[in-house]
Design an enzyme around this catalytic site. Structure first.
Site, short mmCIF file in Angstrom:
data_model
loop_
_atom_site.label_atom_id
_atom_site.label_comp_id
_atom_site.label_asym_id
_atom_site.label_seq_id
_atom_site.Cartn_x
_atom_site.Cartn_y
_atom_site.Cartn_z
N GLU A 118 -29.94 -6.01 -32.67
CA GLU A 118 -29.47 -4.86 -33.45
C GLU A 118 -30.07 -4.91 -34.85
OE1 GLU A 118 -25.12 -5.16 -33.31
OE2 GLU A 118 -25.12 -3.05 -32.81
N LYS A 177 -5.85 -4.53 -37.70
CA LYS A 177 -6.55 -5.27 -38.76
C LYS A 177 -7.88 -4.58 -39.02
CE LYS A 177 -9.53 -8.32 -39.16
NZ LYS A 177 -10.20 -7.75 -40.34
N CYS A 229 -23.43 1.25 -33.73
CA CYS A 229 -23.69 0.56 -32.46
C CYS A 229 -24.52 1.44 -31.54
CB CYS A 229 -22.37 0.19 -31.80
SG CYS A 229 -21.28 1.60 -31.67
N GLU A 242 -15.51 -3.18 -27.56
CA GLU A 242 -16.61 -2.26 -27.89
C GLU A 242 -17.55 -3.05 -28.79
OE1 GLU A 242 -17.10 0.70 -26.74
OE2 GLU A 242 -15.15 1.32 -25.95
P1 NAD Z 1 -17.79 -8.05 -36.93
O1 NAD Z 1 -17.74 -8.55 -35.53
O2 NAD Z 1 -18.31 -8.95 -37.98
O3 NAD Z 1 -16.34 -7.62 -37.42
C1 NAD Z 1 -15.57 -6.69 -36.70
C2 NAD Z 1 -14.11 -6.95 -37.03
O4 NAD Z 1 -13.77 -8.24 -36.54
C3 NAD Z 1 -13.77 -6.94 -38.51
O5 NAD Z 1 -12.48 -6.41 -38.68
C4 NAD Z 1 -13.78 -8.41 -38.85
O6 NAD Z 1 -12.96 -8.72 -39.95
C5 NAD Z 1 -13.22 -9.01 -37.58
N1 NAD Z 1 -13.58 -10.41 -37.36
C6 NAD Z 1 -14.70 -11.04 -37.75
N2 NAD Z 1 -14.65 -12.34 -37.36
C7 NAD Z 1 -13.49 -12.49 -36.70
C8 NAD Z 1 -12.85 -13.60 -36.07
N3 NAD Z 1 -13.41 -14.81 -36.00
N4 NAD Z 1 -11.64 -13.40 -35.49
C9 NAD Z 1 -11.06 -12.19 -35.53
N5 NAD Z 1 -11.60 -11.11 -36.12
C10 NAD Z 1 -12.81 -11.26 -36.69
O7 NAD Z 1 -18.59 -6.67 -36.88
P2 NAD Z 1 -18.92 -5.69 -38.09
O8 NAD Z 1 -20.05 -6.29 -38.86
O9 NAD Z 1 -17.67 -5.29 -38.80
O10 NAD Z 1 -19.41 -4.40 -37.31
C11 NAD Z 1 -20.69 -4.26 -36.84
C12 NAD Z 1 -20.75 -4.58 -35.36
O11 NAD Z 1 -19.83 -3.75 -34.67
C13 NAD Z 1 -22.10 -4.26 -34.76
O12 NAD Z 1 -22.46 -5.25 -33.84
C14 NAD Z 1 -21.85 -2.95 -34.04
O13 NAD Z 1 -22.73 -2.67 -32.99
C15 NAD Z 1 -20.46 -3.11 -33.57
N6 NAD Z 1 -19.84 -1.82 -33.32
C16 NAD Z 1 -19.59 -1.47 -32.01
C17 NAD Z 1 -19.04 -0.23 -31.74
C18 NAD Z 1 -18.78 0.17 -30.32
O14 NAD Z 1 -18.03 1.10 -30.13
N7 NAD Z 1 -19.35 -0.48 -29.32
C19 NAD Z 1 -18.73 0.64 -32.77
C20 NAD Z 1 -18.99 0.27 -34.09
C21 NAD Z 1 -19.53 -0.99 -34.33
#
Ligand code: NAD
Length: 501
Positions: free
Chosen positions: A401, A194, A304, A270
């Protein structure tokens, strides 16, 4: 700071339209692109203009279950394929992504906003996971040994964990997908992917590329959706799912871990970061500024791993801040497709408002905007590259962040202070340390609570390295030889003394 006007686009509107017309807009289930079961769709926008780029099918809970049906149906046969065959699919996928690099790069720039040059960098990084795991696929070692008592034998083998749910964020649309899909393919797992609803187009093109590389139907299923929990909810409750690998924010990760507990799923998380960038007074300041630019500005700070707190030793803080602000103030902001653009827009209006709220609160608390400090007026969600000096310890901006092109600088007196300040965070993903004293660097690495440490290096991501965090930054590692282990389970076979019979 200048905003590049849209005078002579390097990429023509016709080229953009032609590329967008090649991106599948359906759900990929059992090797076929199909509409959502309720006919629902959602739009994907260009953050530089706010315009709709494409309309995709929006998967429902029923579609998610259909995707798991497909993954489950082929899991056993896929697990039995020769590792060499899986390796060669990945290697062909690497070749195809590399051949189609310009398409992938432009697509990422269009849907996510990063400058084309950076998007090309992500294609190289993202493709590398395909090549790396094509090599790892045939190197999964078990072991055979004699028990300490000297009679019975121990046989240990690794088996694919089973059908996996992979959830990716919007900020690295290709690399976050390849970093999960490649090790899952190498290990022999089937998948439901997804992608983030803000940037799903790259994952759609990537999934088609995996099919073109020979991945059998049903192994990879893709369910873009405007309702993330509508996908994860039924899948996490389904006993056929055996693993979730999630990259995204810490609050969503925690919720998914709680849901995954129902079926005691393997989890890889992650999550978010709050990377300290520590500069000691014996550091090469030119290199430190160069590293700071890379660690802060990759992906406009929407990473991140982005340096989030600049901890600089008192005696060099003023000079470091001056040089850093000069470099940041010289960057050119614009649409990622424009020639010369170094900084693209943020992903949406909310993201830009959040960044500006943190900056305003820091300035109210006593920080100085040495450069930048405000949104860019006009279309798109641009924010000025910003350096904040004299940020007081305890300011909100140091604790969460930022996810934008903003660098708060604060100072420390001693090595012990630097380590204490760095560790004073619930996060523990990336960290960066600049010093000419190698034993000091090692001393800091020993005491710092972060999954990754860069020594005089502003960019540390590499397919061959184990990427991941500690504390609220997550569980598990992606890449390196650790990456494939996230997708295997260990089986031990106890063998009776062969001489006893
Ligand atoms: P997010 O948590 O909002 O979304 C990530 C994914 O989860 C998306 O596909 C989103 O549709 C899905 N999602 C959101 N709510 C959900 C739910 N209730 N149930 C299931 N899936 C759900 O994060 P984002 O805004 O897309 O990305 C930014 C975040 O990701 C930042 O915190 C960043 O640090 C982190 N990030 C971490 C890494 C790593 O490797 N540690 C890498 C890239 C980004």
């Amino acid at each position: 700071m200048t905003v590049t006007p849209a005078l002579s686009p390097a990429v023509s509107p016709e080229r953009e339209a032609q590329l967008l017309s090649t991106v599948p807009t359906g759900l990929l289930i059992n090797g076929e692109w199909r509409d959502a079961s309720d006919g629902g769709t959602f739009g994907v926008h260009d953050p530089a203009t706010g315009k709709v780029l494409a309309t995709l099918a929006s998967a429902t809970s029923d579609d998610a279950v259909a995707a798991l049906d497909a993954a489950d149906a082929v899991q056993a046969s896929w697990a039995r394929t020769a590792p060499r065959d899986r390796a060669e699919i990945l290697r062909r996928a690497f070749d195809l992504v590399t051949e189609r690099a310009e398409d992938f790069a432009l697509l990422m720039t269009l849907e996510m906003g990063k400058p084309l040059a950076e998007a090309r960098g992500e294609v190289t990084y993202g493709a590398e996971f395909l090549r790396w795991f094509s090599e790892e696929a045939v190197r999964d070692h078990g072991r055979y040994l004699t028990t300490p008592e000297g009679k019975n034998k121990i046989l240990v083998q690794h088996k694919p964990v089973g059908p996996c749910l992979l959830i990716t964020p919007w900020n690295f649309p290709l690399a976050m997908a390849t970093r999960k899909v490649a090790p899952a393919v190498a290990a022999g797992c089937t998948m439901v992917l997804k992608p983030a609803k803000l940037t799903p187009l790259t994952a759609q093109l990537f999934a088609q590329t995996m099919l073109d590389a020979g991945l059998p139907a049903g192994v990879l299923n893709v369910v873009p959706s405007s309702s993330a929990s509508g996908i994860s909810g039924p899948l996490l409750a389904d006993p056929r799912l055996r693993k979730i690998s999630f990259t995204g924010s810490t609050p969503v990760g925690k919720r998914l871990m709680a849901d995954a507990a129902q079926n005691v799923l393997r989890t890889s998380m992650e999550l978010g970061g709050n990377a300290p960038f520590i500069v000691f007074d014996d550091a090469d300041l030119d290199k430190a500024v160069e590293g700071a630019m890379a660690a802060k500005m990759r992906n406009m700070g929407e990473a991140c791993t982005a340096a989030n707190r600049f901890l600089v030793q008192e005696s060099v803080a003023a000079e470091f801040t001056r040089r850093f602000a000069e470099a940041m103030g010289a960057l050119t902001t614009g649409r990622g497709t424009e020639p010369g653009t170094q900084v693209g827009p943020l992903i949406d209006g909310d993201a830009r408002d959040d960044v500006h709220a943190l900056v305003s609160a820091a300035v109210d608390a006593g920080a100085t905007a040495v450069t930048g400090g405000a949104p860019v007026k006009g279309a798109g969600y641009f924010y000025q590259p910003t350096v904040l000096g004299n940020v007081p310890n305890g300011a909100e901006i140091l604790g969460q962040e930022i996810f934008g092109p903003v660098a708060p600088v604060t100072t420390f007196a001693t090595e012990e202070d630097a380590i204490r300040l760095a560790n004073a965070s619930e996060y523990g993903l990336a960290s960066y340390v600049y010093s000419r004293d190698f034993t000091r660097l090692l001393r800091v690495a020993e005491q710092i609570e972060f999954g990754m440490v860069g020594f005089n290096a502003g960019v540390i991501s590499n397919a061959a390295a184990p990427f991941g965090g500690v504390k609220h930054s997550g569980l598990g590692r992606e890449g390196g030889s650790e990456g494939i282990a996230e997708y295997t389970t260990t089986q031990y076979i106890g063998i009776a003394d062969p001489y006893a019979n």
